[in-house]
Design an enzyme around this catalytic site. Sequence first.
Site, PDB file in Angstrom:
ATOM      1  N   TRP A 191       0.833  -1.204   0.000  1.00 34.77           N
ATOM      2  CA  TRP A 191       0.000   0.000   0.000  1.00 34.77           C
ATOM      3  C   TRP A 191       0.867   1.253   0.000  1.00 34.77           C
ATOM      4  O   TRP A 191       0.542   2.238  -0.661  1.00 34.77           O
ATOM      5  CB  TRP A 191      -0.984  -0.013   1.170  1.00 34.77           C
ATOM      6  CG  TRP A 191      -1.925  -1.165   1.065  1.00 34.77           C
ATOM      7  CD1 TRP A 191      -1.990  -2.263   1.864  1.00 34.77           C
ATOM      8  CD2 TRP A 191      -2.931  -1.362   0.049  1.00 34.77           C
ATOM      9  NE1 TRP A 191      -2.959  -3.130   1.417  1.00 34.77           N
ATOM     10  CE2 TRP A 191      -3.550  -2.602   0.317  1.00 34.77           C
ATOM     11  CE3 TRP A 191      -3.352  -0.624  -1.048  1.00 34.77           C
ATOM     12  CZ2 TRP A 191      -4.573  -3.113  -0.482  1.00 34.77           C
ATOM     13  CZ3 TRP A 191      -4.385  -1.124  -1.840  1.00 34.77           C
ATOM     14  CH2 TRP A 191      -4.984  -2.361  -1.548  1.00 34.77           C
ATOM     15  N   ASP A 232      -1.002   6.708   6.726  1.00 26.88           N
ATOM     16  CA  ASP A 232      -2.075   5.794   6.339  1.00 26.88           C
ATOM     17  C   ASP A 232      -2.275   4.830   7.506  1.00 26.88           C
ATOM     18  O   ASP A 232      -1.448   3.963   7.764  1.00 26.88           O
ATOM     19  CB  ASP A 232      -1.649   5.032   5.066  1.00 26.88           C
ATOM     20  CG  ASP A 232      -2.673   3.972   4.649  1.00 26.88           C
ATOM     21  OD1 ASP A 232      -3.681   3.794   5.348  1.00 26.88           O
ATOM     22  OD2 ASP A 232      -2.448   3.319   3.608  1.00 26.88           O
ATOM     23  N   LYS A 263     -11.884  -1.759   8.159  1.00 28.91           N
ATOM     24  CA  LYS A 263     -11.181  -2.671   9.072  1.00 28.91           C
ATOM     25  C   LYS A 263     -11.656  -2.448  10.507  1.00 28.91           C
ATOM     26  O   LYS A 263     -12.319  -3.293  11.082  1.00 28.91           O
ATOM     27  CB  LYS A 263      -9.671  -2.540   8.952  1.00 28.91           C
ATOM     28  CG  LYS A 263      -9.152  -3.122   7.619  1.00 28.91           C
ATOM     29  CD  LYS A 263      -8.252  -2.169   6.990  1.00 28.91           C
ATOM     30  CE  LYS A 263      -7.768  -2.422   5.599  1.00 28.91           C
ATOM     31  NZ  LYS A 263      -8.069  -3.567   4.825  1.00 28.91           N
TER      32      LYS A 263
HETATM   33  C1  LIG Z   1      -2.819  -0.026   4.854  1.00 28.19           C
HETATM   34  C2  LIG Z   1      -3.796   0.079   3.708  1.00 28.19           C
HETATM   35  N1  LIG Z   1      -3.809   1.181   2.966  1.00 28.19           N
HETATM   36  C3  LIG Z   1      -4.653   1.328   1.939  1.00 28.19           C
HETATM   37  C4  LIG Z   1      -5.534   0.335   1.581  1.00 28.19           C
HETATM   38  C5  LIG Z   1      -6.441   0.534   0.411  1.00 28.19           C
HETATM   39  O1  LIG Z   1      -7.710   0.811   0.870  1.00 28.19           O
HETATM   40  P1  LIG Z   1      -8.964   0.984  -0.093  1.00 28.19           P
HETATM   41  O2  LIG Z   1      -9.300  -0.358  -0.613  1.00 28.19           O
HETATM   42  O3  LIG Z   1      -9.999   1.564   0.830  1.00 28.19           O
HETATM   43  O4  LIG Z   1      -8.603   1.934  -1.171  1.00 28.19           O
HETATM   44  C6  LIG Z   1      -5.569  -0.844   2.336  1.00 28.19           C
HETATM   45  C7  LIG Z   1      -6.511  -1.921   1.992  1.00 28.19           C
HETATM   46  O5  LIG Z   1      -6.498  -2.996   2.529  1.00 28.19           O
HETATM   47  C8  LIG Z   1      -4.667  -0.975   3.417  1.00 28.19           C
HETATM   48  O6  LIG Z   1      -4.649  -2.083   4.163  1.00 28.19           O
END
Ligand SMILES: Cc1ncc(COP(=O)(O)O)c(C=O)c1O
Length: 354
Positions: free
Chosen positions: A100, A167, A191
């Site tokens: 991510w 994040d 989550k």
């Molecule tokens: C740490 C982290 N950042 C970003 C995301 C991406 O999130 P989204 O699917 O809401 O765009 C995730 C998805 O699992 C994640 O675990």
Amino acid sequence: MKKHNFSAGPSILPQSVLLKASEAVMDLDNSGLSLIEISHRSKAFVDIMENARSLALELLGLEGKGYKALFLQGGASTQFLMVALNLLEKRAGYINSGTWADKAIKEAKIYDDIYELGSSKEANYNYIPKGYDIPEDYDYFHCTSNNTIFGTQMKEFPNSPIPMVCDMSSDIFSRTLDFSKFDLIYAGAQKNMGPAGTTLVIVKEDILGKVSRKIPSMMDYKKHIGSGSMFNTPPVFPVYTSMLTLEWLKGLGGIAAIEKENEKKARLMYSEIDLNPLFKGFAVKEDRSNMNATFTLENENLKDTFETMLKEAGVEGLNGHRSVGGYRASMYNALPLDSVKVVVEIMSELESKA
Ligand SMILES: Cc1ncc(COP(=O)(O)O)c(C=O)c1O
């Protein structure tokens, strides 16, 4: 029978929240109307939005400190570019601690210079990069507090001389931190907070309005703040359900109370992974995540037996992400300790069978 839900996201929510949310879909607070058929400009929904926004700040200890909470759409992935559009003038520093984070870097690179101040990519992200300096002349510093796929978690955060963006999608509201160290926090709801469909953004207002580019309205934090997080039709159901989860958390005693439960679950899980010779943890010990425990089964011949035992016990979502393999136990706030006990008992029973 309710299953033991170890899913990485969307993931387990408190039963009481699911019940109240489903009731509200039929009839919101005896109004004779469904939550999802009323105007988002109605007093009922404006109150819900305001309550959700202030609960988020209250739980993080950020009330009255110059922060605003927003419930936006487009997932945490949209924040990867929104952060850059709103804060990036020349260059920024990122920590590449997982898939991510890597995606966040790629999106920001569309706009300007992005420097990786630390990366654990060469080790398939099994640790958190440390020992880096944050240059004072960068626009901001970006990190990922918990790497959902790899099961690593930042235990300490730098004292950043520039705005710190984080994040926190997979560990927000799970542990006590000095949240005022951060200038912008974002987290997809799916989550620890609610269903997919909204992303919580907590932003310190004084870092905004400093870039020279024109920002499209839907990408502009200032526009969203100015319209009370209702610049366009907000995702009413995810916001309402998130509000219920935040109320649930407050009722339990807030983040400090849930942190103790999360520590108990993680201790139990990791002690089995370490003591049981059939299993091996993926992440280096000092960086292990209390939210997502990643591990492999060393003897492939036992895979079918293990997975049948899990299935029979009603354990769901324990499969690892394809980039790590093996298993991943996601132990978010709403997961009961008893669910972890069930998995740990199966792991030890497997050892006795082997
Ligand atoms: C740490 C982290 N950042 C970003 C995301 C991406 O999130 P989204 O699917 O809401 O765009 C995730 C998805 O699992 C994640 O675990």
